[in-house]
Design an enzyme around this catalytic site. Structure first.
Site, mmCIF file in Angstrom:
data_model
loop_
_atom_site.group_PDB
_atom_site.id
_atom_site.type_symbol
_atom_site.label_atom_id
_atom_site.label_comp_id
_atom_site.label_asym_id
_atom_site.label_seq_id
_atom_site.Cartn_x
_atom_site.Cartn_y
_atom_site.Cartn_z
ATOM 1 N N THR A 112 -0.016 5.036 0.991
ATOM 2 C CA THR A 112 -0.160 5.973 2.092
ATOM 3 C C THR A 112 -0.110 5.257 3.436
ATOM 4 O O THR A 112 -0.874 4.330 3.689
ATOM 5 C CB THR A 112 -1.489 6.746 1.963
ATOM 6 O OG1 THR A 112 -1.559 7.333 0.672
ATOM 7 C CG2 THR A 112 -1.590 7.817 3.027
ATOM 8 N N ASP A 158 0.869 -1.169 0.000
ATOM 9 C CA ASP A 158 0.000 0.000 0.000
ATOM 10 C C ASP A 158 0.916 1.232 0.000
ATOM 11 O O ASP A 158 2.096 1.128 0.352
ATOM 12 C CB ASP A 158 -0.891 -0.033 1.245
ATOM 13 C CG ASP A 158 -1.825 1.165 1.304
ATOM 14 O OD1 ASP A 158 -2.300 1.592 0.249
ATOM 15 O OD2 ASP A 158 -2.058 1.669 2.416
ATOM 16 N N ASN A 216 -7.713 -0.224 4.479
ATOM 17 C CA ASN A 216 -8.478 -0.742 3.344
ATOM 18 C C ASN A 216 -7.834 -1.993 2.760
ATOM 19 O O ASN A 216 -8.161 -2.390 1.642
ATOM 20 C CB ASN A 216 -8.577 0.329 2.248
ATOM 21 C CG ASN A 216 -9.426 1.509 2.670
ATOM 22 O OD1 ASN A 216 -10.474 1.336 3.273
ATOM 23 N ND2 ASN A 216 -8.957 2.710 2.390
ATOM 24 N N ASP A 217 -6.922 -2.583 3.508
ATOM 25 C CA ASP A 217 -6.136 -3.691 2.952
ATOM 26 C C ASP A 217 -6.463 -5.039 3.588
ATOM 27 O O ASP A 217 -5.777 -6.021 3.300
ATOM 28 C CB ASP A 217 -4.634 -3.403 3.155
ATOM 29 C CG ASP A 217 -4.245 -2.036 2.632
ATOM 30 O OD1 ASP A 217 -4.687 -1.688 1.541
ATOM 31 O OD2 ASP A 217 -3.501 -1.330 3.327
ATOM 32 N N GLY A 273 -3.607 -1.687 7.061
ATOM 33 C CA GLY A 273 -4.768 -2.366 7.605
ATOM 34 C C GLY A 273 -6.091 -1.686 7.347
ATOM 35 O O GLY A 273 -7.135 -2.299 7.513
#
Length: 1231
Positions: free
Chosen positions: A498, A496, A908-909, A906
């Site tokens: 950001t 990811d 949106n992942d 964590g």
């Protein structure tokens, strides 16, 4: 054409019903990973009699087989039947694992609640069929069901099928949630609780006795028990007793660890039993235990917060929630009430998560109006909740399918085959010697315990246990230890952006206002912003809240709000200024500067539409004190906000200016607003749908932020690339920003080219199509403050004049002037140039990288599935990806045979982290259910640590397995030689070899730590790799050769006398057993040294001090036994009187041992690992099936792909638009 009459149609439907009623097999959840195949069974009296007879004759062995293979119970005790009569069902999941589950009954006094809620009649109602297919039911209504992996499936008597029990999370309209669930009565709730069960997520912590029984019934320990019984019959009492004691200690440790981990997991996912206020209709509320909640209950959230025990959708009030337990991100999230949806929108927790309170999350505070309560409707309970789904993924994990474990099982079968050959040889030799039949049977069975060592499975996990402990010390917590080995085989790692590659916090760069379809001069000092809509937008369009007096919320919102020097006040007692409304108020800190003649400049936030990753925006409805109307302010992705704005307000050069910022890696957010009609009141605002107000907006400008890379990012990416590991960025940010960050962090080399893949869905004019364009390469741009430059003011003023469409290219050259973007000339001075350069398609670069956004990814998935493999193989930047698209990308990479790792914060992942072979969540929590790994290290250095540990653990597992295999072969050769002469090793000789030497080595071999760096070479992933097989075969031949040579040297001695044959095969006090024992003891030590390899995956062997000391001690003691034997020790081990023989004889035996050690090391390091044999290994490997991604890479290499400057349609491949390639400039960047 003939038509069916009514009677014919009725008969046809009746026949169809009869057919479905008699089904004995069905499929549930068709097409997904949760697919289940059901077969129905009922008792068979005759089979039961035969079964119990088999149990008696087999002395209970049949029961043990059923315990290991549950499906055998159906075959041996039951017969197939129709589903509606099933007493048990045999379930096979998507991976072929079988389970047998009992079908149970729920008796309901009044089933009307179940009928109304589930939209189906669940009880066995009479059916209009003939007598042979009548459903047999009792007088009282019943519900037939079974539970599988904590999910309940119910018999649908109308459809004649089992199906998953529904709740409000599927097929329920949003308006229905508001209108039809004002609160359940106590009786209705009780009936639904019978159907749904208790609202609890309980992980059973089994008692020690139950764990002991389950552990003992494990095939490994059953084998141990049989071996101990065999040794006892063979009068190896000391050996059997010691093995029994060791096994008991091993079981005790295993039970303790299992119980501890189970209790830890139970504590992590469990919640304290508390009460919750439930509405019984109207204003009547009742306190009940949380576990009594059912879907449809209307609950009141406590004002001071609570830990949610169910999934519930807000219908009144606002909540501030910490979701770190589920997502791993501790940033508070604002949850707003579900609005009345006029378009009959169907509620789903995924699409409406901004309104949903999930189980396991902590409600920090509530916001409500007046004396009203914060209300929520329960939609899911127990294991059906989002937390329950994550816990189920831990309890019932997807099979890893690691080739190492599969090969290990095959190798054990191979060892069993070798044992069978040894058994045949032993029978022949001992029969010729005239041995007693009972002794022959014992010796033959003893060979199995020698060739297939009982400690083999345990030895294979030693490296993983040490690695897990080292990871914990490094701040990385693992809840799925088998995945540590996967870390050693990862060849692709996704990140990811950001919060993972870049800092969580952003630095405010400035604002670029827009007016009259023109961008104005950028404003860098935000407190100097004039009183305008853009200022109010930045002050109000956020989800910030005060918690214990501290302003908290999304980091981006915090940076934006704090840069204004404004203050925020939570609702107070005085509500007269806001029509009895209690909104959040924002106002300037310097009141004198923002004071009108009559009223202060204060803005109340009346309604929030929280940020949604699918909508890519958030909005607020506000009212400024003294105004007679409300306003809506929106911020979000520039392209999304622009599409919601009135085109007449969007600057004509919007795309070129946006591209100018994003190509440098700046974070850009668009701002917009619209005044609402004066007649719109508070009640209408609370009920209105966001899509009714988020339209026809006025474009205000761009908010520009700098998102700095974390200092550890670039070195880690460089380390991964140097190790030939593929790195991929998966982000929700803009594609230009993502490409810029990928260049800055080193994912994309400065000389490499990035191809933007723009896929368009079909429209009225054209079919779906893909456009392939080169991205622009940013040059060495400096971003400096305005006062640091000395630029001609006239040129700067001219640069922001409006431009015609025809001069957009020229506008791009002028726009960056007030941004102060410079490219240094060769003399180090600042020259006035564009912040990027155009790249012709004809330029050739070393490598091509693909960059694609989520919209294009969806189009390619739907319309160009044949392109997906190439896109996933060559893609480096995946931008604007939704959470489910991140998961799809991981799964597509896995289909290409990549071993995929994923690292994210964590938020949106979660889905992608769970789907990856090794998912690492960056979280301050010790452990969360968001991913298999949770790292307290807030940067991606944890990735390198996990991979180093994974490689060390994997190599250790290989080394231990090879050592245990050689240990078996060494002992196998020893006993076959001794059996030939009716001899055997003594009890204590076996103990010395198995416990003192082998156990010590197997335990300490894995203590060696990981190598300090990642290398290009990958550790082996298969035991049947040519080099491994060659190593084992050569070592076995050497073992046999040396032991036979030592035996013949013994026979050459003048004093040697061949022992007389013994029918009881108990000749342990013989020269054969003494010589073979002494020589073989060195072999166990030598092969341990050979298989304890250090670099490039582990530290050198000398760093493992316990192992090194133990090796020296074992070598020294074996040498002492050989060269300086004491009569007392000889007597204890039942050796011959070696001390009476000449030192020359003993030195020759020592020479055999030294020669074996030298030759063993030479073969392992100079032959098996030599560079000369590598071409042979590769040639043999090429004959086997290649990984799919390598096949795709070869196809791309041998073709002119990607087709830059071309357009690809679904029907044809790479149709040329023109013979001239597209030159990348500002005009082409717009499209």
């Amino acid at each position: 054409m003939n038509r069916l009459t009514d009677s014919t149609a009725s008969a046809s439907l009746s026949n169809m019903a009869n057919t479905r009623l008699l089904l004995t097999k069905m499929m549930l959840n068709d097409g997904g990973e949760e697919e289940l195949v059901l077969r129905s069974y009922e008792k068979d009296g005759l089979k039961m009699v035969i079964f119990y007879l088999m149990v008696v004759l087999s002395l209970g062995l049949v029961l043990l087989l059923i315990y290991w293979k549950p499906e055998l119970e159906c075959y041996l005790k039951k017969r197939r039947c129709a589903l509606y009569k099933a007493e048990v069902v045999m379930i096979k999941d998507h991976y072929g694992h079988a389970s047998v589950v009992k079908v149970d009954y729920i008796f309901l006094d009044d089933v009307s609640t179940a009928e109304g809620y589930n939209r189906h009649v669940y009880h066995d109602a009479p059916v209009d069929v003939d007598d042979t297919t009548v459903l047999v039911t009792g007088d009282s209504p019943t519900v037939r069901y079974f539970d599988f992996q904590q999910i309940r499936y119910i018999w649908d008597a109308q459809q004649y099928t089992f199906r998953k029990l529904e709740d409000l999370s599927s097929g329920t309209r949003c308006a229905t949630i508001h209108d039809e669930f004002p609160g359940l009565s106590a009786s209705t709730q009780a009936h639904k609780r019978l159907l749904h069960g208790l609202n609890s997520i309980v992980i059973e912590v089994k008692s020690y006795w139950r764990l002991f029984i389950e552990e003992v019934l494990n095939p490994f320990y059953i084998f141990q028990v049989c071996s101990i019984i065999l040794w006892a019959f063979d009068e190896y009492y000391y050996y059997a007793s010691c093995i029994f004691l060791i096994s008991l200690i091993s079981i005790s440790v295993s039970l303790y660890e299992t119980k501890r981990q189970s209790r830890t997991l139970s504590d992590m996912v469990g919640s304290l039993e508390t009460n919750i206020s439930v509405c019984r209709g109207g204003q009547e509320f009742e306190e009940i235990p949380n576990q009594n909640l059912v879907p449809g209950d209307l609950i009141a959230i406590p004002p001071h917060g609570c830990v949610m025990m169910c999934d519930a959708v807000l219908v009144a009030g606002t909540c501030i929630v910490n979701e770190s337990m589920l997502t791993g991100e501790s940033v508070p999230v604002t949850k707003t009430p579900l609005s009345h949806q006029e378009d009959e929108e169907v509620y789903t927790p995924e699409n409406h998560k901004r309104h949903t309170l999930f189980a396991g999350t902590h409600v920090v505070q509530t916001r409500y109006y007046g004396q009203a309560k914060v209300l929520a409707v329960v939609v899911r309970t127990g294991f059906n909740t989002a937390k329950g789904e994550l816990v189920r993924a831990i309890l019932y994990p997807k099979p890893l399918g690691f080739k190492f474990y599969q090969d290990a099982m095959r190798f054990i079968l191979f060892l069993a085959g070798v044992a069978s050959l040894g058994m045949i040889y032993s029978i022949i030799i001992e029969t010729q010697m005239g041995a007693y039949p009972g002794k022959i049977v014992l010796r033959v069975l003893d060979i199995i315990t020698i060739v297939v060592p009982p400690a083999l499975p345990a030895a294979m996990t030693v490296g993983t246990v040490y690695a897990q402990n080292r990871l914990k010390k490094a701040g990385i917590f693992c809840i799925s230890p088998p995945r540590i080995n996967f870390c050693g085989r990862i060849n692709t790692f996704c990140f990811d952006k950001t919060g993972t590659l870049t800092e969580d916090g952003l630095d405010m760069w400035g604002v670029v206002p827009a007016q009259n379809q023109c961008f104005q001069e950028p404003i860098r000092k935000l407190p100097e912003l004039p009183r305008s809509q853009i200022l109010v937008c930045m002050a109000t369009c956020h989800s910030l809240t005060l918690i214990d007096g501290e302003l908290m919320g999304d980091p981006l919102d915090l940076i934006m709000f704090n840069s204004l020097n404004w203050s925020l006040e939570e609702p107070g007692q005085d509500t007269t200024k806001y029509d009895t409304l209690m909104p959040t108020i924002v106002k300037p800190s310097d009141k004198d500067s923002f004071m009108s003649d009559e009223v202060p400049f204060e803005v109340g936030i009346v309604r929030q539409f929280t940020f949604s990753s699918s909508m890519q925006r958030m909005s607020v409805i506000t009212r400024t004190l003294g105004h007679n109307h409300m306003e809506i302010y929106s911020k979000g992705a520039p392209e999304k906000i622009a599409s919601l704005c009135n085109p007449d307000t969007v600057p004509e050069n919007f795309q070129p200016v946006l591209h100018t910022y994003t190509v440098q890696g700046l974070r850009v957010i668009a701002l917009a607003y619209r005044p609402l009609e004066a007649k719109v009141n508070w009640h209408q605002v609370q009920r209105i749908s966001r899509d009714k107000v988020e339209c026809n907006l006025t474009f205000l400008g761009l908010l520009v932020m700098q998102n700095q890379l974390k200092p550890e990012t670039t070195p880690v990416i460089r380390t991964l690339l140097e190790a030939k590991l593929r790195t991929v960025m998966v982000t929700g940010d803009m594609i230009q920003t993502a490409v810029s960050v990928s260049r800055n962090c080193g994912m994309v080399h400065p000389r490499d080219k990035v191809v933007i893949v723009n896929a368009h869905p079909p429209d009225k004019q054209q079919t779906a199509r893909i456009e392939w364009e080169y991205a622009e390469l940013p040059t060495d741009i400096d971003i400096v403050s305005e006062q640091d430059t000395d630029i001609d003011s006239d040129a700067g003023q001219d640069s922001f004049d409006c431009v015609d469409n025809e001069s957009e290219t020229e506008a791009v050259a002028m726009l960056p002037m007030r941004l102060n973007l410079f490219r240094r000339d060769r003399d180090g001075g600042a020259c006035w140039r564009k912040g990027y350069r155009t790249v012709n398609v004809s330029d050739e670069g070393p490598r091509h990288h693909l960059a694609i956004n989520g919209k294009s990814f969806a189009v390619i998935t739907a319309h160009f599935p044949e392109m997906l493999e190439k896109i996933c193989t060559k893609g480096t930047v995946f931008a604007r990806m939704l959470p489910e698209q991140k998961c799809q990308l991981i799964q597509n990479l896995q289909k290409l045979d990549y071993i995929v790792g994923m690292c994210g914060d964590g938020a949106n992942d979660c889905e992608a982290l769970k789907a990856a072979h090794a998912g690492i969540s960056l979280s301050e929590a010790e452990a969360s259910v968001a991913a298999p790994f949770t790292s307290r290290i807030s940067n991606i250095e944890c990735v390198v640590t996990a991979m180093r540990e994974g490689r060390a653990a994997l190599v250790t597992s290989f080394g231990c397995f090879k050592y245990m295999a050689l240990y078996s072969f060494i002992q196998f050769v020893s006993v076959l030689i001794l059996y030939t002469f009716g001899a055997n090793l003594s009890d204590f000789e076996f103990l010395y070899i198995d416990l003192v030497i082998t156990t010590t080595i197997a335990v300490l071999m894995g203590y060696t730590g990981p190598y300090h760096k990642l290398v290009r070479k990958k550790p082996p992933g298969s035991l049947v790799k040519v080099s491994n097989l060659l190593s084992i075969i050569m070592q076995v031949l050497l073992v046999g050769g040396m032991q036979v040579s030592a035996y013949f040297y013994l026979r050459s001695q003048s004093w040697y006398e061949e022992p007389p044959p013994s029918k009881d095969l108990e000749n342990v006090h013989s020269w054969e057993s003494t010589v073979i024992f002494l020589v073989s003891s060195y072999m166990y030590i030598s092969v341990a040294f050979c298989f304890s390899k250090g670099p490039p995956f582990r530290k050198p062997i000398y760093t493992n001090y316990p192992f090194l000391i133990s090796m020296m001690f074992l070598f020294g003691f074996s040498t002492f036994l050989l060269l300086l034997p004491l009569p007392e020790i000889e007597h204890f081990l039942e050796m011959k009187e070696l001390h009476e023989k000449s030192i020359t004889f003993r030195l020759y035996l020592f020479g055999f041992a030294v020669a074996f050690a030298i030759m063993s090391s030479f073969m392992e390091y100079m032959i098996v690992d030599s560079s000369m044999l590598k071409p042979c290994y590769k040639a043999i490997k090429k004959r086997g099936p290649q990984n799919r991604y390598k096949v795709v890479e070869n196809e791309i290499k041998n073709s002119d792909w990607p087709p830059v400057g071309q357009v690809t349609f679904p029907t044809t491949n790479a149709i040329h638009v023109s013979d001239i390639h597209v030159e990348m400039n500002s005009q082409s960047a717009i499209h």
